[in-house]
Design an enzyme around this catalytic site. Structure first.
Site, PDB file in Angstrom:
ATOM      1  N   CYS A 206       0.827  -1.211   0.000  1.00 35.06           N
ATOM      2  CA  CYS A 206       0.000   0.000   0.000  1.00 35.06           C
ATOM      3  C   CYS A 206       0.865   1.267   0.000  1.00 35.06           C
ATOM      4  CB  CYS A 206      -0.949  -0.048   1.188  1.00 35.06           C
ATOM      5  SG  CYS A 206      -2.351   1.086   1.071  1.00 35.06           S
ATOM      6  N   HIS A 207       0.822   2.055   1.097  1.00 34.84           N
ATOM      7  CA  HIS A 207       1.651   3.256   1.204  1.00 34.84           C
ATOM      8  C   HIS A 207       3.047   2.958   1.768  1.00 34.84           C
ATOM      9  CE1 HIS A 207      -2.353   5.075   0.881  1.00 34.84           C
ATOM     10  NE2 HIS A 207      -1.762   6.210   0.569  1.00 34.84           N
TER      11      HIS A 207
END
Length: 236
Positions: free
Chosen positions: A157-158
């Site tokens: 994800c991030h």
């Protein structure tokens, strides 16, 4: 006329009268036993796949909760020793989609963490978590140590935000949450929209929906690089 059911019943009756027909009932039993043994063997192999491997999960407040708990569960079930490392001293708080989630015990304080004590690193996502980490000198030091020692890293994800700060993505194929695409490209990465992307010692993934694929490939990566991850200095 005999029905199929009748024929089946007759076969079972013949089994009592003639040992020569015993295979009609024994074969399924033996097949069941074989399948049961194969299943147990496979479970045993999975449970020992990462035996002895030491994995650090680095997270700050606001990490996407499922992106930490599910990989940690997969790692532990595969036999790895997993520790949650954080800048927080006692507990770190997760983010559950749109609101704060649960608090988790911090097992190792980041300021005391040493990459030499681990074989691999896992970076969960969440917006706040990596945004905090990439401005934290101790976090940059810790992640950089995995890079320079050529130890495998899995980020979802991030999570790749932190990898940008340590110069680990240049020249690599990576993926991430879509909003990181420009940042990763500007850092020299080749961004692709795929469930999970492995390039050398780096594995990246897009979002919680990709966790089944991410977890599977993370286990493969970490298992494959256990010998190569110890004491080798280099650069990504």
């Amino acid at each position: 006329m005999r029905t199929a059911a009748g024929a089946l019943k007759r076969a079972w009756l013949v089994r009592d009268l003639s040992s020569g027909q015993a295979c009609l009932i024994l074969a399924p039993s033996l097949h069941f036993l074989a399948c049961s043994k194969c299943s147990k063997s496979k479970e045993g192999m999975m449970a020992s796949k990462l035996n002895g491997l030491r994995v650090a999960i680095l997270a700050d407040n606001g990490f996407e909760q499922v992106e930490m708990t599910e990989p940690r569960k997969a790692l532990q079930e595969a036999g790895a020793q997993v520790q949650l490392v954080s800048p927080e001293e006692k507990s770190v708080k997760g983010w559950n989609h749109t609101d704060w989630g649960d608090e988790f015990l911090v097992e190792v304080s980041l300021k005391h963490a040493n990459a030499d004590e681990y074989d691999a690193l896992m970076l969960p996502g969440g917006v706040m978590n990596p945004d905090r980490l990439r401005w934290n000198p101790d976090a940059i030091r810790f992640v950089k140590e995995f890079v320079t020692r050529r130890k495998p890293i899995a980020a979802i994800c991030h999570g790749p935000w932190t990898l940008i700060e340590v110069g680990a993505v240049a020249g690599h194929r990576v993926t991430s949450w879509p909003s990181l695409k420009t940042d990763l490209i500007n850092a020299g990465a080749h961004w692709v929209d795929e469930e999970a992307v492995r390039d050398d010692l780096i594995l990246t993934s897009r979002k919680p929906d990709d966790l089944p694929v991410f977890n599977e490939r993370m286990l493969d990566l970490f298992a494959e690089h256990i010998p190569a991850a110890k004491g080798i200095v280099g650069s990504y």
